[in-house]
Design a protein around this motif. Sequence first.
Motif, PDB file in Angstrom:
ATOM      1  N   VAL A  52     -11.607   2.424  10.060  1.00 18.07           N
ATOM      2  CA  VAL A  52     -10.216   2.877   9.939  1.00 18.07           C
ATOM      3  C   VAL A  52      -9.534   2.174   8.777  1.00 18.07           C
ATOM      4  N   MET A  53      -9.775   0.891   8.622  1.00 21.68           N
ATOM      5  CA  MET A  53      -9.166   0.152   7.507  1.00 21.68           C
ATOM      6  C   MET A  53      -9.680   0.683   6.171  1.00 21.68           C
ATOM      7  N   THR A  54     -10.986   0.932   6.085  1.00 23.17           N
ATOM      8  CA  THR A  54     -11.582   1.374   4.824  1.00 23.17           C
ATOM      9  C   THR A  54     -11.213   2.809   4.486  1.00 23.17           C
ATOM     10  N   LEU A  55     -11.214   3.676   5.477  1.00 17.80           N
ATOM     11  CA  LEU A  55     -11.044   5.100   5.212  1.00 17.80           C
ATOM     12  C   LEU A  55      -9.600   5.587   5.284  1.00 17.80           C
ATOM     13  N   VAL A  56      -8.721   4.857   5.963  1.00 16.37           N
ATOM     14  CA  VAL A  56      -7.362   5.355   6.148  1.00 16.37           C
ATOM     15  C   VAL A  56      -6.309   4.381   5.611  1.00 16.37           C
ATOM     16  N   VAL A  57      -6.296   3.169   6.131  1.00 12.98           N
ATOM     17  CA  VAL A  57      -5.199   2.240   5.830  1.00 12.98           C
ATOM     18  C   VAL A  57      -5.218   1.799   4.366  1.00 12.98           C
ATOM     19  N   ALA A  58      -6.357   1.364   3.870  1.00 12.28           N
ATOM     20  CA  ALA A  58      -6.420   0.891   2.479  1.00 12.28           C
ATOM     21  C   ALA A  58      -6.061   1.989   1.477  1.00 12.28           C
ATOM     22  N   PRO A  59      -6.560   3.223   1.622  1.00  9.78           N
ATOM     23  CA  PRO A  59      -6.136   4.265   0.673  1.00  9.78           C
ATOM     24  C   PRO A  59      -4.643   4.587   0.742  1.00  9.78           C
ATOM     25  N   ILE A  60      -4.056   4.537   1.931  1.00  6.39           N
ATOM     26  CA  ILE A  60      -2.617   4.792   2.036  1.00  6.39           C
ATOM     27  C   ILE A  60      -1.833   3.679   1.358  1.00  6.39           C
ATOM     28  N   GLU A  61      -2.265   2.438   1.527  1.00  6.90           N
ATOM     29  CA  GLU A  61      -1.609   1.329   0.827  1.00  6.90           C
ATOM     30  C   GLU A  61      -1.735   1.495  -0.684  1.00  6.90           C
ATOM     31  N   ARG A  62      -2.888   1.970  -1.142  1.00  7.39           N
ATOM     32  CA  ARG A  62      -3.079   2.205  -2.578  1.00  7.39           C
ATOM     33  C   ARG A  62      -2.153   3.319  -3.074  1.00  7.39           C
ATOM     34  N   MET A  63      -1.963   4.357  -2.280  1.00 10.34           N
ATOM     35  CA  MET A  63      -1.055   5.441  -2.675  1.00 10.34           C
ATOM     36  C   MET A  63       0.379   4.944  -2.782  1.00 10.34           C
ATOM     37  N   ILE A  64       0.789   4.107  -1.858  1.00 13.25           N
ATOM     38  CA  ILE A  64       2.143   3.548  -1.898  1.00 13.25           C
ATOM     39  C   ILE A  64       2.315   2.691  -3.143  1.00 13.25           C
ATOM     40  N   PHE A  65       1.287   1.917  -3.471  1.00 13.94           N
ATOM     41  CA  PHE A  65       1.351   1.090  -4.683  1.00 13.94           C
ATOM     42  C   PHE A  65       1.431   1.968  -5.930  1.00 13.94           C
ATOM     43  N   SER A  68       4.874   3.324  -6.292  1.00 15.31           N
ATOM     44  CA  SER A  68       5.814   2.307  -6.792  1.00 15.31           C
ATOM     45  C   SER A  68       5.643   2.105  -8.295  1.00 15.31           C
ATOM     46  N   MET A  69       4.400   2.194  -8.796  1.00 21.56           N
ATOM     47  CA  MET A  69       4.195   2.107 -10.251  1.00 21.56           C
ATOM     48  C   MET A  69       4.804   3.316 -10.948  1.00 21.56           C
ATOM     49  N   LEU A  70       4.658   4.499 -10.367  1.00 24.21           N
ATOM     50  CA  LEU A  70       5.253   5.707 -10.940  1.00 24.21           C
ATOM     51  C   LEU A  70       6.773   5.612 -10.974  1.00 24.21           C
ATOM     52  N   ARG A  71       7.341   5.045  -9.934  1.00 21.65           N
ATOM     53  CA  ARG A  71       8.798   4.927  -9.864  1.00 21.65           C
ATOM     54  C   ARG A  71       9.327   3.951 -10.906  1.00 21.65           C
ATOM     55  N   LYS A  72       8.624   2.848 -11.121  1.00 20.63           N
ATOM     56  CA  LYS A  72       9.080   1.844 -12.079  1.00 20.63           C
ATOM     57  C   LYS A  72       8.996   2.339 -13.519  1.00 20.63           C
ATOM     58  N   ASP A  73       7.868   2.981 -13.857  1.00 20.73           N
ATOM     59  CA  ASP A  73       7.661   3.423 -15.237  1.00 20.73           C
ATOM     60  C   ASP A  73       6.925   4.758 -15.238  1.00 20.73           C
TER      61      ASP A  73
END
Length: 139
Positions: A52-65, A68-73
């Motif tokens: 679950v961490m590898t397939l779901v949680v980590a990719p969602i955290e990466r999408m949020i990051f 946030s990069m898209l929003r900043k620049d």
Amino acid sequence: NVTIKTIDTSIRTVGVFDNRRIAHEWAKVEIYSTLFAILVWIIGVTSFAGPVMTLVVAPIERMIFLLSMLRKDPLGYENTPQYNDFISEGREDTYNSFWTAEVLKGMETNFLMSTILRIGSLMKVGFGSAGVEIIRNNL
């Protein structure tokens, strides 16, 4: 062990039963049952939490990051060191996982990530440098 005593000459009889051995055996059975249930639970949680961490949680955290990069620049996020680290971490996560790259690329979270990147590219082309504030305020 049973002890029966008669008191005086009356008809009343008192019996004393020693159930300690049976009670100790049942206590051992209950303790072993509890330990077995805890062991099964721990094995189940650890075998389920890893995927679950590898397939779901980590990719969602990466999408949020990424968002946030898209929003900043919105125009120059691809040229930042954070984006380069983001891409290298993605490759590293793929290399260190139990699944092949084809399996990970076929996951819905990967499709969502590529969609976010495409939307960012389309916003960059569509709005240009004049629309940077519009993009920042609406993300």
